[in-house]
Design an enzyme around this catalytic site. Sequence first.
Site, short mmCIF file in Angstrom:
data_model
loop_
_atom_site.label_atom_id
_atom_site.label_comp_id
_atom_site.label_asym_id
_atom_site.label_seq_id
_atom_site.Cartn_x
_atom_site.Cartn_y
_atom_site.Cartn_z
CD GLU A 12 -24.65 4.38 26.79
OE1 GLU A 12 -24.12 3.38 26.30
OE2 GLU A 12 -23.99 5.31 27.31
CG LEU A 38 -23.72 -1.72 19.47
CD1 LEU A 38 -23.33 -0.88 18.27
CD2 LEU A 38 -25.12 -2.28 19.30
CD GLU A 39 -17.34 -5.90 17.76
OE1 GLU A 39 -16.91 -5.26 16.81
OE2 GLU A 39 -16.62 -6.67 18.43
CG MET A 49 -8.20 3.77 24.01
SD MET A 49 -9.02 3.87 25.58
CE MET A 49 -8.33 2.50 26.46
CG HIS A 64 -21.44 -3.65 -12.09
ND1 HIS A 64 -22.25 -3.03 -11.17
CD2 HIS A 64 -22.24 -4.45 -12.83
CE1 HIS A 64 -23.49 -3.43 -11.36
NE2 HIS A 64 -23.51 -4.29 -12.36
CG ASP A 67 -0.78 -12.12 29.93
OD1 ASP A 67 -0.61 -13.29 30.30
OD2 ASP A 67 -1.90 -11.64 29.67
N GLY A 86 -16.07 0.26 28.64
CA GLY A 86 -14.84 0.84 28.11
C GLY A 86 -13.62 0.17 28.72
#
Lengths: 462, 571
Positions: free
Chosen positions: B284, B267-268, B409, B539, B114, B357
Amino acid sequence: MANVLQTSFLPSTSSLRRPSISGSKGKSQSLQVKAKIREIFMPALSSTMTEGKIVSWMKSEGDKLSKGESVVVVESDKADMDVESFHEGFLAAIMVEEGGVAPVGSAIALLAETEDEIAEAKTKSQSSSNSTPQVVEEKPKQIEEAAPDVPAAAAAPSVPVAEAVTLGSAVHPASEGGKRIVASPYAKKLAKELKVDLGTVVGSGPLGRIVAKDVEAAAVAVPVAASPAKPDPVAPGIELGTVVPFTTMQGAVSRNMVESLSVPTFRVGYTITTNALDALYKKIKSKGVTMTALLAKATALALVQHPVVNSCCRDGNSFTYNSSINIAVAVAIDGGLITPVLQDADKVDIYTLSRKWKELVDKARAKQLQPHEYNTGTFTLSNLGMFGVDRFDAILPPGTGAIMAVGASQPSVVASMDGRIGMKNQMQVNVTADHRVIYGADLAAFLQTLAKIVEDPKDLTF
Amino acid sequence: MHSICFQATGVPGSNYIFDSCSPALAISKPINLRFCGLRKEAFGFSGLTHSSSGRVHFSSRGHSKKVSASAESNGSPPKSFDYDLIIIGAGVGGHGAALHAVEKGLKTAIIEGDVVGGTCVNRGCVPSKALLAVSGKMRELQSEHHMKALGLQVSAAGYDRQGVADHANNLASKIQSNLTNSMKALGVDILTGVGTIVGPQKVKYGKVGFPDNIVTAKNIIIATGSVPFVPKGIEVDGKTVITSDHALKLESVPDWIAIVGSGYIGLEFSDVYTALGSEVTFIEALDQLMPGFDPEIGKLAQRVLINPRKIDYHTGVFATKITPAKDGKPVIIELIDAKTKEPKDTLEVDAALIATGRAPFTNGLGLENVNVVTQRGFVPVDERLRVIDTNGNLVPHLYCIGDANGKMMLAHAASAQGISVVEQVTGQGHVLNHLSIPAACFTHPEISMVGLTEPQAREKAQKEGFEVGVAKTSFKANTKALAENEGEGLAKLIYRPDNGEILGVHIFGLHAADLIHEASNAIALGTRIQDIKFAVHAHPTLSEVLDELFKSAKVKAAASSHGPVSEPVAV
């Protein structure tokens, strides 16, 4: 170096523990006789916290507590925190169980000074669901910012979590029969916040879905339905020297008014002679035609010729030309204001329009207006003429392009072009418009057209 | 260039490794993938490691595997190979392996059917970061409260969808060409076509309609990656029911989108969509959102990333059927209770994103030709990423890295695995410590983690009989975070108080994804808290969050005397 410049928040190894409960010692002196049983209040753990959920009780009823010992873990809108006891004693009664939610400042448990008083405290906790016991006030110390006027009188209503969750997700089991409620996630959130029953809201979103603006509108329209248990709070007598919080509708008005400040508005006024209109009104009054309907009709016909005055600016980058001319008319109702909408006022004949108006006003008084009946206006009319007001200036409702303030029609001495002096009925109108889309010349032309229509009103009746 | 002589040394080298490895495997704890061994310590090179045998756990699946076939193949007439290493799949894993192989002097080819860059570059991490960069900025500009607190005035922020989509697409193209060029410049042969294993050390590749080419290689790495996993019953039309592949093109911003799955990907995307004005419903299957995150972090993340946004959710439900919008009807999602299987609800939304997933992309690889059967599509491998055949034996010279083996993954895990394999085939014993591989979720603010979650650590502690310590620090205590007015956040360290070992670090807060590496490096190098706590941080920086974390841990062990700076250095 990092440590030296550290802010007040210090990390700890076990948890984000903060001492959270302190007492007001002065009071305990004066009430010493009764000061054996103390209340533990839901502390304000952040400046934005209004209620807290009991994650877990670290002690059970009857346990001895020493000063500074963690009693309960509370979940705020920000984090879980341990709440420590400021006094020694025995945890006598838990008033809000684990998983329960209590408003900030409400009692969540009772603390007895001696073991003997546990029983007494328990009875107290039972009765306290109706009345707050006279016990020493033990106000928790605020962590970040003080929230001084916490209404401590409210007894802790133990709201089970499960309920809160289902409210949030508005689960409607059966999809068949079209009886279920389809509302967008934000609409559901808002409904919970504004205490609007989604079952009473008509959706205006895609496929009739309830979207956020429907809920906002419903919150304005049905403030009573939102809290059915309470009697109408607007009583004739106003107690002087008190601070009365807004009703939901008043809150919505307040928000809208503040929001209107972000719109660059300007005003153009015009004096219109109404003799012909008054004559027409006299003629068809018996057929149920109202002056409001006539004005709405005249305005709508003028808007047909000036579509820009019927437009609005949604995003600051474009004109939104509305496809229909919907005249919203401001109506004062008990303790508030609502704008019933005469839809397609340019197309509907004056008699139908008048009947429609009557129906809308009745519904508005009964607080039964549906969202599309008050939030679809494209141009607003506000008439204070009936009070004898000769001119005023209106605030532009957000989401629309213009609003017209109509004053009373009064007999005036007028000099005419041909050099004569005569008496004519005249009213002053004053349009407030969003200058991002509507310019001075647009309004001027619109007002000129409107004056022509009003001064020669034959078109109003077709 | 890549000399034959190197190959010659390569063969016995790798043999040596395998054989000498077996005893090591034999002492390992059975089925303990969490401790897939460490670094290189077993075979010398003990530079920085305070090697204590306790940490050197090698594990295998049940029992050690001998490389039974390797002798035969090595025994076969020494033919010359076309390449030292052939990598099937030019994703991030393949690319990482190829670069390292060249560095090690291997003649390397990479086969790609690909586009170079694979999922990460073209349909994953890279374009999603472009969208998330936009969403982060939108969020900032839209947060009146935040802006006001900084004294800034911004008039209404808006966006151009196509412009945003182009940014994502341009970034992907740019990274893709960078990747291609870097390999070309190093002399990696990029062979175009679908790669199939036809026998030991033999791969064919070719485009459809063209004759196949057969190439041979000393070693072969399978790095074919994964594709979005779509559960059955869900009909993906690419317009209203989409996977991340489609979503990253940002062809539309629906008013209401359901996201099936609340892991990283879901989530993203919820972050992107809500910033662009969509409302989101999460679906979910598990009882709680964000499974897989440390529970405490998940809870906090939910408070910040879900509750205040235009998001609602259904947990404990499966989406059994999703029908795309057509004929004026919306997308219809049928939900059943995950436990009782009773119908629970039906949702009508404008779009649905399937983020359940990813499934390995291993079809047509010709694994049957080497007697390998995939497990749910994944190529079975041992902890050294050697492919295991149906009989439980190792297939000589065949490795599998990345999503295709399903170990972890993540793009960078694939790359690390690739490097590990190259180390092995070039004679270095190397086992990748997967527990040192960080992971990040690029929401606003970000979430990152490495190692064990608190429940995992406690479970392990109970089994192995050690104590677990937890230290936490808030971003509210960090000067830089406060300067940015981004004090929301928590960092959490899970450790062993007895020896100072870092078991896991979880961060939720501003730039968490960039902060995690101090912890992941410490885990990878075996650095203990009592030593790293003396390291100095500039700092004011966000890195002081970790500094605080290390310093607040209560470790009983003393700092090691042979630390790297035990001798005074004059400046």
